[in-house]
Design an enzyme around this catalytic site. Structure first.
Site, PDB file in Angstrom:
ATOM      1  N   ARG A  98       0.839  -1.211   0.000  1.00 21.58           N
ATOM      2  CA  ARG A  98       0.000   0.000   0.000  1.00 21.58           C
ATOM      3  C   ARG A  98       0.868   1.254   0.000  1.00 21.58           C
ATOM      4  O   ARG A  98       0.515   2.245  -0.598  1.00 21.58           O
ATOM      5  CB  ARG A  98      -0.872   0.013   1.257  1.00 21.58           C
ATOM      6  CG  ARG A  98      -1.897  -1.094   1.267  1.00 21.58           C
ATOM      7  CD  ARG A  98      -2.903  -0.858   2.391  1.00 21.58           C
ATOM      8  NE  ARG A  98      -3.812  -1.994   2.484  1.00 21.58           N
ATOM      9  CZ  ARG A  98      -3.764  -2.917   3.432  1.00 21.58           C
ATOM     10  NH1 ARG A  98      -2.844  -2.846   4.376  1.00 21.58           N
ATOM     11  NH2 ARG A  98      -4.623  -3.910   3.450  1.00 21.58           N
ATOM     12  N   GLU A 134      15.186 -18.389  23.245  1.00 25.09           N
ATOM     13  CA  GLU A 134      15.679 -17.147  22.647  1.00 25.09           C
ATOM     14  C   GLU A 134      16.026 -16.177  23.762  1.00 25.09           C
ATOM     15  O   GLU A 134      15.358 -16.153  24.791  1.00 25.09           O
ATOM     16  CB  GLU A 134      14.593 -16.527  21.765  1.00 25.09           C
ATOM     17  CG  GLU A 134      14.217 -17.386  20.584  1.00 25.09           C
ATOM     18  CD  GLU A 134      13.187 -16.688  19.705  1.00 25.09           C
ATOM     19  OE1 GLU A 134      13.591 -16.010  18.756  1.00 25.09           O
ATOM     20  OE2 GLU A 134      11.990 -16.804  19.996  1.00 25.09           O
ATOM     21  N   ASP A 189       3.307 -19.172  18.247  1.00 23.71           N
ATOM     22  CA  ASP A 189       4.456 -18.608  17.524  1.00 23.71           C
ATOM     23  C   ASP A 189       5.520 -19.673  17.219  1.00 23.71           C
ATOM     24  O   ASP A 189       6.152 -19.641  16.175  1.00 23.71           O
ATOM     25  CB  ASP A 189       5.063 -17.487  18.387  1.00 23.71           C
ATOM     26  CG  ASP A 189       6.057 -16.633  17.620  1.00 23.71           C
ATOM     27  OD1 ASP A 189       5.789 -16.340  16.438  1.00 23.71           O
ATOM     28  OD2 ASP A 189       7.099 -16.251  18.203  1.00 23.71           O
ATOM     29  N   HIS A 232       7.210 -24.608  14.366  1.00 25.18           N
ATOM     30  CA  HIS A 232       8.618 -25.008  14.360  1.00 25.18           C
ATOM     31  C   HIS A 232       8.878 -26.267  15.198  1.00 25.18           C
ATOM     32  O   HIS A 232       9.559 -27.196  14.766  1.00 25.18           O
ATOM     33  CB  HIS A 232       9.515 -23.885  14.883  1.00 25.18           C
ATOM     34  CG  HIS A 232       9.312 -22.572  14.175  1.00 25.18           C
ATOM     35  ND1 HIS A 232       8.999 -22.500  12.845  1.00 25.18           N
ATOM     36  CD2 HIS A 232       9.390 -21.295  14.610  1.00 25.18           C
ATOM     37  CE1 HIS A 232       8.894 -21.220  12.487  1.00 25.18           C
ATOM     38  NE2 HIS A 232       9.125 -20.475  13.541  1.00 25.18           N
ATOM     39  N   HIS A 246       9.934 -21.705   8.350  1.00 31.37           N
ATOM     40  CA  HIS A 246      11.328 -21.495   7.936  1.00 31.37           C
ATOM     41  C   HIS A 246      12.304 -22.464   8.617  1.00 31.37           C
ATOM     42  O   HIS A 246      13.423 -22.642   8.161  1.00 31.37           O
ATOM     43  CB  HIS A 246      11.756 -20.031   8.112  1.00 31.37           C
ATOM     44  CG  HIS A 246      12.085 -19.646   9.521  1.00 31.37           C
ATOM     45  ND1 HIS A 246      11.134 -19.333  10.442  1.00 31.37           N
ATOM     46  CD2 HIS A 246      13.266 -19.524  10.169  1.00 31.37           C
ATOM     47  CE1 HIS A 246      11.709 -19.039  11.592  1.00 31.37           C
ATOM     48  NE2 HIS A 246      13.006 -19.141  11.461  1.00 31.37           N
ATOM     49  N   LYS A 268      16.266 -24.781   7.343  1.00 32.75           N
ATOM     50  CA  LYS A 268      17.581 -24.769   8.000  1.00 32.75           C
ATOM     51  C   LYS A 268      18.354 -26.031   7.630  1.00 32.75           C
ATOM     52  O   LYS A 268      17.810 -27.135   7.696  1.00 32.75           O
ATOM     53  CB  LYS A 268      17.408 -24.681   9.526  1.00 32.75           C
ATOM     54  CG  LYS A 268      16.848 -23.336   9.995  1.00 32.75           C
ATOM     55  CD  LYS A 268      16.723 -23.303  11.509  1.00 32.75           C
ATOM     56  CE  LYS A 268      15.931 -22.090  11.992  1.00 32.75           C
ATOM     57  NZ  LYS A 268      16.676 -20.850  12.078  1.00 32.75           N
TER      58      LYS A 268
HETATM   59  C1  BG6 Z   1       9.596 -16.865  14.094  1.00 29.38           C
HETATM   60  C2  BG6 Z   1       8.883 -16.302  15.306  1.00 29.38           C
HETATM   61  O1  BG6 Z   1       8.762 -17.768  13.417  1.00 29.38           O
HETATM   62  O2  BG6 Z   1      10.764 -17.541  14.506  1.00 29.38           O
HETATM   63  C3  BG6 Z   1       9.805 -15.408  16.105  1.00 29.38           C
HETATM   64  O3  BG6 Z   1       7.740 -15.580  14.896  1.00 29.38           O
HETATM   65  C4  BG6 Z   1      11.091 -16.111  16.434  1.00 29.38           C
HETATM   66  O4  BG6 Z   1       9.169 -14.958  17.304  1.00 29.38           O
HETATM   67  C5  BG6 Z   1      11.710 -16.721  15.178  1.00 29.38           C
HETATM   68  O5  BG6 Z   1      11.989 -15.175  17.009  1.00 29.38           O
HETATM   69  C6  BG6 Z   1      12.909 -17.580  15.514  1.00 29.38           C
HETATM   70  O6  BG6 Z   1      13.538 -17.953  14.328  1.00 29.38           O
HETATM   71  P1  BG6 Z   1      15.070 -18.364  14.327  1.00 29.38           P
HETATM   72  O7  BG6 Z   1      15.340 -18.781  12.924  1.00 29.38           O
HETATM   73  O8  BG6 Z   1      15.838 -17.154  14.753  1.00 29.38           O
HETATM   74  O9  BG6 Z   1      15.181 -19.476  15.314  1.00 29.38           O
END
Ligand code: BG6
Length: 482
Positions: free
Chosen positions: A49, A219, A238, A243, A181, A185
């Site tokens: 946008r 984290e 999240d 993951h 994602h 990895k």
């Molecule tokens: C994301 C989350 O999917 O993954 C984040 O929304 C998180 O909150 C991140 O920090 C962690 O990804 P990575 O690759 O740094 O472990």
């Protein structure tokens, strides 16, 4: 999955003025270009946008690449790469804008020789996904194309199912690439290689030899300005639903018949179907309060911008997971994730049963130190096998020692960014590292009972989470590894 190059195509990034485009998508495309992995005929068109012209878009992306690309930025690559970048400003809901957009893409096809192929990348907030997908369908723009949908894919089982219906209304499943994602990895893909290209681990990869498994995604960062997004998510939505369940599925699935998208995803879904719905009684939720991380005082979650007073959103979750199948019955799997923990670490630890009879009882080799295999997904990527060895000397002292594989040392290179691999695979049409519709819905079902908000236990930032998490695992005579 080799070094094949994709067919000519336009990559359309929806949400091109957003954070994800700057931090992940464009730096990944730049590095793919640098490594000569993109087709010679390609164009990247940002759609958002925010009013911006082509030059402004290119200069914003230049800044993004210099900040976020793992290889930095080099003029000799950036110069030719930027010639492929363009920007189209429009609203996702304005039909006349879409008509113009379609015409514009047809012109890009002519200018760049992209032959009408498209990769649509939804990098917007999830609320915009249905509208974008609907308009692509209405405009008859889905043929010869693929769509990448970012996480979060849904908010719970119902919304994930609805979103699947929306996407399936326009695209066939083989055109849909749902991103997690973690699957991009290197270290996660290596779990498959580790298990299925070595003869020595698979025979012991079951309940007869494995006592328990711990998966950690910790984290040290807090909200990083994403407080209002996170408030609607929490650690379970999240990290756990996507993951962590993907790590578990990759670790625990049966060997696939073939190394292709359908065979691998069939096995993952089969495994997820055997995972029992997680019980709230076997889950501990936490929320960080002010504390110290990396020697720096940091605020608590409730003080983060965008977080309402009294929020019950969990920034930490630990839980026990059971797998009801022949291979894993009775082997507890402990999942733990949290923000503002002492360090950033994603590891999978597989604990093996202790020796059946201890000859060396007085030796000090305690139970928690039993043989274990640690897969270090990040950082310090590698795999370690820990076992007891005799300490040199006249008495029979035993100490844990490590056999270690380290990516850096063995391959002299750091693993590529997950997004590079995922964008390349989506351009190639290889869905192996993406989540299928049934897989995503089953993952939501597994966490369904633990989603409702309940008062989380406080834990000071910079610690390993609420003490209650240790009590959770205590009945199994097992300890969370810190
Ligand atoms: C994301 C989350 O999917 O993954 C984040 O929304 C998180 O909150 C991140 O920090 C962690 O990804 P990575 O690759 O740094 O472990």
């Amino acid at each position: 999955m080799g070094l094949e190059r994709p067919d000519p195509q336009i990559i359309v990034i929806f949400g091109a003025s957003g954070d994800l485009t700057k931090r992940k998508a464009i730096p990944a495309l730049y590095n793919l270009f640098r490594e000569n992995l993109l087709p010679s005929n390609f164009a990247v068109v940002g759609f958002a946008r925010t009013p911006m012209n082509r030059e402004e878009f290119r200069s914003t992306m230049r800044e993004a690449v210099s900040q976020h690309s793992r290889s930095g930025i080099a003029e000799r690559y950036w110069g030719p790469f930027k010639e492929h970048l363009d920007y189209f400003s429009g609203s996702y809901s304005d039909p006349s804008g879409w008509i113009e957009f379609r015409k514009y893409l047809e012109e890009v096809d002519v200018d760049f020789g992209t032959e009408g192929r498209r990769l649509y990348y939804c990098a917007t907030p999830p609320s915009a996904f249905p509208e974008i997908i609907h308009c692509i369908g209405e405009m008859d723009m889905a043929e010869e194309s693929r769509i990448v949908v970012e996480k979060p894919f849904g908010y719970d089982l119902g919304t994930a199912h609805d979103l699947n219906s929306v996407v399936h209304g326009v695209f066939k499943e083989h055109q849909i690439f749902r991103i997690d994602h973690y699957l991009g990895k290197e270290t996660v893909q290596n779990i498959l290689v580790f298990r299925f290209s070595n003869g020595m681990f698979e025979p012991i990869w079951n309940r007869s030899y494995v006592e328990s498994v711990q998966i950690d995604v910790t984290e040290s960062v807090g909200m990083e300005g994403r407080g209002s997004f996170y408030e609607g998510a929490g650690a379970i939505r999240d990290i756990v639903q996507n993951h962590m369940l993907q790590l578990l599925a990759t670790l625990a699935m049966e060997p696939p018949a073939l190394f292709d998208a359908e065979s691998i995803r069939n096995e993952k879904v089969k495994l997820l179907r055997s995972v029992r719905q997680i019980d709230p009684v076997e889950t501990v939720k936490g929320q960080y309060t002010l504390g110290v991380v990396d020697g720096r005082a940091v605020p608590g979650y409730l003080e983060e911008p965008g977080v309402p007073p009294g929020s019950m959103t969990e920034t930490y979750a630990a839980m026990k997971v059971s797998i009801d199948n022949w291979r894993w019955a009775g082997v507890p799997v402990f999942l733990r994730t949290g923000k503002r923990m002492p360090r950033r670490e994603t590891t999978i630890t597989v604990y093996f049963h202790g020796a059946p009879h201890l000859l060396f009882e007085a030796s000090g080799l305690e139970r928690p130190r039993r043989n274990h295999l640690t897969i270090r997904v990040q950082p310090d990527e590698g795999i370690t096998l820990t076992f007891g060895a005799k300490v040199p000397g006249p008495d029979m002292k035993i100490a844990p020692v490590d056999m270690d594989f380290d990516y850096d040392e063995s391959f002299m290179s750091a693993p590529a960014e997950a997004y590079e691999r995922l964008i390349l695979d989506a351009m190639l049409g290889d869905a192996t590292l993406f989540t299928r519709a049934d897989e995503i819905e089953r993952s939501w079902q597994i966490v369904e009972k633990i989603l409702p908000k309940s008062p989380p236990e406080p834990y000071p930032a910079g610690t390993w989470g609420p003490a209650a998490a240790d009590e959770l695992v205590a009945p199994d005579n097992w300890h969370l590894r810190h």
